[in-house]
Design a protein around this motif. Structure first.
Motif, PDB file in Angstrom:
ATOM      1  N   ILE A 135       0.822  -1.216   0.000  1.00  0.00           N
ATOM      2  CA  ILE A 135       0.000   0.000   0.000  1.00  0.00           C
ATOM      3  C   ILE A 135       0.852   1.261   0.000  1.00  0.00           C
ATOM      4  CG2 ILE A 135      -1.613   1.386   1.367  1.00  0.00           C
ATOM      5  CD1 ILE A 135      -3.060  -1.147   2.119  1.00  0.00           C
ATOM      6  N   SER A 136       1.830   1.325   0.900  1.00  0.00           N
ATOM      7  CA  SER A 136       2.624   2.548   1.057  1.00  0.00           C
ATOM      8  C   SER A 136       3.781   2.569   0.065  1.00  0.00           C
ATOM      9  CB  SER A 136       3.148   2.645   2.493  1.00  0.00           C
ATOM     10  OG  SER A 136       3.917   3.808   2.671  1.00  0.00           O
ATOM     11  N   MET A 137       3.573   3.309  -1.051  1.00  0.00           N
ATOM     12  CA  MET A 137       4.604   3.431  -2.078  1.00  0.00           C
ATOM     13  C   MET A 137       4.618   4.853  -2.610  1.00  0.00           C
ATOM     14  SD  MET A 137       4.310  -0.143  -4.266  1.00  0.00           S
ATOM     15  CE  MET A 137       2.537  -0.004  -4.534  1.00  0.00           C
ATOM     16  N   PRO A 138       5.775   5.329  -3.093  1.00  0.00           N
ATOM     17  CA  PRO A 138       5.854   6.693  -3.628  1.00  0.00           C
ATOM     18  C   PRO A 138       5.160   6.813  -4.983  1.00  0.00           C
ATOM     19  CG  PRO A 138       7.936   5.557  -3.956  1.00  0.00           C
ATOM     20  CD  PRO A 138       7.073   4.644  -3.125  1.00  0.00           C
ATOM     21  N   GLU A 139       4.891   8.049  -5.382  1.00  0.00           N
ATOM     22  CA  GLU A 139       4.285   8.399  -6.670  1.00  0.00           C
ATOM     23  C   GLU A 139       2.811   8.003  -6.744  1.00  0.00           C
ATOM     24  OE1 GLU A 139       6.591   6.979  -9.950  1.00  0.00           O
ATOM     25  OE2 GLU A 139       8.425   7.911  -9.236  1.00  0.00           O
ATOM     26  N   MET A 140       2.521   6.729  -6.525  1.00  0.00           N
ATOM     27  CA  MET A 140       1.150   6.228  -6.546  1.00  0.00           C
ATOM     28  C   MET A 140       1.058   5.131  -5.500  1.00  0.00           C
ATOM     29  SD  MET A 140      -0.826   4.147  -9.591  1.00  0.00           S
ATOM     30  CE  MET A 140      -0.557   5.439 -10.805  1.00  0.00           C
ATOM     31  N   ASP A 141       0.129   5.238  -4.545  1.00  0.00           N
ATOM     32  CA  ASP A 141       0.075   4.187  -3.524  1.00  0.00           C
ATOM     33  C   ASP A 141      -0.721   2.990  -4.022  1.00  0.00           C
ATOM     34  OD1 ASP A 141      -2.693   4.574  -3.043  1.00  0.00           O
ATOM     35  OD2 ASP A 141      -2.314   6.017  -1.455  1.00  0.00           O
ATOM     36  N   GLY A 142      -0.687   1.924  -3.248  1.00  0.00           N
ATOM     37  CA  GLY A 142      -1.334   0.690  -3.665  1.00  0.00           C
ATOM     38  C   GLY A 142      -2.827   0.814  -3.854  1.00  0.00           C
ATOM     39  N   MET A 143      -3.483   1.648  -3.042  1.00  0.00           N
ATOM     40  CA  MET A 143      -4.923   1.858  -3.186  1.00  0.00           C
ATOM     41  C   MET A 143      -5.247   2.484  -4.536  1.00  0.00           C
ATOM     42  SD  MET A 143      -6.561   0.784  -0.503  1.00  0.00           S
ATOM     43  CE  MET A 143      -6.271   0.368   1.221  1.00  0.00           C
ATOM     44  N   GLU A 144      -4.460   3.475  -4.930  1.00  0.00           N
ATOM     45  CA  GLU A 144      -4.689   4.138  -6.211  1.00  0.00           C
ATOM     46  C   GLU A 144      -4.451   3.177  -7.373  1.00  0.00           C
ATOM     47  OE1 GLU A 144      -3.409   8.719  -5.187  1.00  0.00           O
ATOM     48  OE2 GLU A 144      -1.835   7.222  -5.421  1.00  0.00           O
ATOM     49  N   LEU A 145      -3.392   2.357  -7.262  1.00  0.00           N
ATOM     50  CA  LEU A 145      -3.125   1.386  -8.318  1.00  0.00           C
ATOM     51  C   LEU A 145      -4.252   0.361  -8.404  1.00  0.00           C
ATOM     52  CD1 LEU A 145      -1.367   0.080 -10.460  1.00  0.00           C
ATOM     53  CD2 LEU A 145      -0.072  -1.062  -8.638  1.00  0.00           C
TER      54      LEU A 145
ATOM     55  N   TYR B  63      -6.139  -9.382   2.841  1.00  0.00           N
ATOM     56  CA  TYR B  63      -5.344  -8.280   3.366  1.00  0.00           C
ATOM     57  C   TYR B  63      -4.313  -8.889   4.305  1.00  0.00           C
ATOM     58  CZ  TYR B  63      -4.645  -3.558   5.372  1.00  0.00           C
ATOM     59  OH  TYR B  63      -4.130  -2.357   5.781  1.00  0.00           O
ATOM     60  N   LEU B  64      -3.071  -8.994   3.848  1.00  0.00           N
ATOM     61  CA  LEU B  64      -2.019  -9.660   4.607  1.00  0.00           C
ATOM     62  C   LEU B  64      -1.142  -8.642   5.321  1.00  0.00           C
ATOM     63  CD1 LEU B  64      -0.858 -12.288   1.943  1.00  0.00           C
ATOM     64  CD2 LEU B  64      -2.694 -12.479   3.624  1.00  0.00           C
ATOM     65  N   LEU B  65      -0.881  -8.902   6.581  1.00  0.00           N
ATOM     66  CA  LEU B  65       0.000  -8.029   7.350  1.00  0.00           C
ATOM     67  C   LEU B  65       1.425  -8.585   7.361  1.00  0.00           C
ATOM     68  CD1 LEU B  65      -2.244  -7.132  10.419  1.00  0.00           C
ATOM     69  CD2 LEU B  65      -1.596  -5.632   8.525  1.00  0.00           C
ATOM     70  N   LYS B  66       2.390  -7.704   7.126  1.00  0.00           N
ATOM     71  CA  LYS B  66       3.799  -8.094   7.168  1.00  0.00           C
ATOM     72  C   LYS B  66       4.240  -8.277   8.616  1.00  0.00           C
ATOM     73  CE  LYS B  66       4.968  -5.375   3.029  1.00  0.00           C
ATOM     74  NZ  LYS B  66       5.773  -4.243   2.530  1.00  0.00           N
ATOM     75  N   PRO B  67       5.154  -9.204   8.879  1.00  0.00           N
ATOM     76  CA  PRO B  67       5.682 -10.217   7.958  1.00  0.00           C
ATOM     77  C   PRO B  67       4.652 -11.314   7.694  1.00  0.00           C
ATOM     78  CG  PRO B  67       6.541 -10.583  10.163  1.00  0.00           C
ATOM     79  CD  PRO B  67       5.740  -9.315  10.238  1.00  0.00           C
ATOM     80  N   VAL B  68       4.576 -11.751   6.453  1.00  0.00           N
ATOM     81  CA  VAL B  68       3.571 -12.726   6.040  1.00  0.00           C
ATOM     82  C   VAL B  68       4.074 -14.136   6.314  1.00  0.00           C
ATOM     83  CG1 VAL B  68       2.196 -13.596   4.127  1.00  0.00           C
ATOM     84  CG2 VAL B  68       2.772 -11.156   4.253  1.00  0.00           C
ATOM     85  N   GLY B  69       3.279 -14.928   7.008  1.00  0.00           N
ATOM     86  CA  GLY B  69       3.617 -16.326   7.251  1.00  0.00           C
ATOM     87  C   GLY B  69       3.194 -17.197   6.082  1.00  0.00           C
TER      88      GLY B  69
ATOM     89  N   ALA C 245       2.141  -3.357   6.104  1.00  0.00           N
ATOM     90  CA  ALA C 245       2.455  -3.351   7.533  1.00  0.00           C
ATOM     91  C   ALA C 245       1.405  -2.600   8.339  1.00  0.00           C
ATOM     92  CB  ALA C 245       3.827  -2.707   7.756  1.00  0.00           C
ATOM     93  N   TYR C 246       0.397  -2.037   7.661  1.00  0.00           N
ATOM     94  CA  TYR C 246      -0.574  -1.182   8.338  1.00  0.00           C
ATOM     95  C   TYR C 246      -1.969  -1.780   8.271  1.00  0.00           C
ATOM     96  CZ  TYR C 246       3.338   1.968   7.577  1.00  0.00           C
ATOM     97  OH  TYR C 246       4.593   2.513   7.536  1.00  0.00           O
ATOM     98  N   GLU C 247      -2.552  -2.093   9.419  1.00  0.00           N
ATOM     99  CA  GLU C 247      -3.862  -2.735   9.427  1.00  0.00           C
ATOM    100  C   GLU C 247      -5.021  -1.758   9.293  1.00  0.00           C
ATOM    101  OE1 GLU C 247      -4.824  -3.431  14.061  1.00  0.00           O
ATOM    102  OE2 GLU C 247      -3.297  -4.769  13.276  1.00  0.00           O
TER     103      GLU C 247
END
Length: 263
Positions: free
Chosen positions: A62-72, A106-112, A90-92
């Protein structure tokens, strides 16, 4: 949506943190039923890959520069044959918005590894449902409870406690006996998840729980209002007939009285 019967999943993993992307790539490749995993270190690279070939699923940070995961993810949802979305973050606190966009998990890091297998199972079942199989109940009920953020705390509002939802831009305000709760999800997306649970669109800006209606009233201008114990909901003319039919059907089934007793 392209089915996966008889072949492995084609997956794209997207994360701007290289070590996290490498680990997700490794785990996906080692997962049964996955035939190929491509990677992208940013959303623009991901878009280019998605335009060049088909992927069954995208595992997306989700948290990425330029365009976040929600926008993508919102852009991918407009594709003719969109991939299934699984968020890895990493954000619930983004869970409600993620399911609202249409993510299947919706997987939370670290993913098992076990949690990842569960997500891949959901992807396969979702793809099977798109090909005509029965939908997975867990997917249909993804928003049975909605997390609400308030003053740094997270609380959950049960769908069964909500009388109606009011659109406010890209948000909705959920009206329940516990108060009015603002959630970031478009009302159209909430409608997709809640229609099966007795909610009906009665106005461009309102989604109403049919069992919560105590009576229908007229306002001073002759418009129709659906009265609930937490407020009145305007009913547009184009939706009035459908609502009356739904109320009659609910009363015939005994759901109307049962719903008011519970609520």
């Amino acid at each position: 949506m392209t089915g996966t019967a008889g072949k492995g999943l084609q997956v794209l993993a997207v994360d701007d943190v290289a070590p996290a992307l490498d680990e997700l790539h490794r785990m996906l490749l080692e997962s049964p039923g996955v035939s190929d995993v491509a990677t992208a270190g940013d959303p623009l690279t991901a878009l280019r890959l998605l335009q060049a070939r088909h992927f069954d699923a995208v595992f997306l940070d989700i948290s990425m520069p330029e365009m976040d995961g929600m926008e993508l993810a919102a852009l991918l949802g407009r594709m003719t044959d969109p991939p299934v979305i699984v968020f890895v973050t990493a954000y619930e606190e983004h869970a409600a918005s993620a399911y609202g966009i249409g993510a299947v998990d919706y997987l939370l890091k670290p993913v098992g590894s076990e949690r990842l297998r569960g997500a891949l199972d959901r992807v396969r079942r979702f793809l099977g449902a798109a090909d005509g199989a029965a939908p997975e109940p867990a997917l249909v009920d993804a928003l049975a409870a909605v997390p609400v953020e308030l003053a740094g705390r997270t609380r959950y509002v049960r769908r069964d406690d909500v009388r109606f939802a009011e659109a406010q831009g890209d948000y909705v305000r959920l009206h329940a006996p516990s108060g009015a709760h603002l959630v970031r999800i478009p009302i159209s997306r909430l409608e997709e998840h809640w229609t099966h649970a007795g909610f009906v669109r009665v106005h461009r800006s309102y989604l109403l729980a049919v069992p919560a209606v105590r009576e229908l009233r007229s306002d001073v201008t002759g418009g129709l209002l659906a009265h609930t114990d937490v407020g009145d909901v305007p009913v547009s003319r184009r939706h009035a007939r459908e609502l009356r039919e739904r109320l009659l059907d609910a009363a015939t089934r005994g759901e109307f009285d049962r719903g008011n007793g519970r609520r």
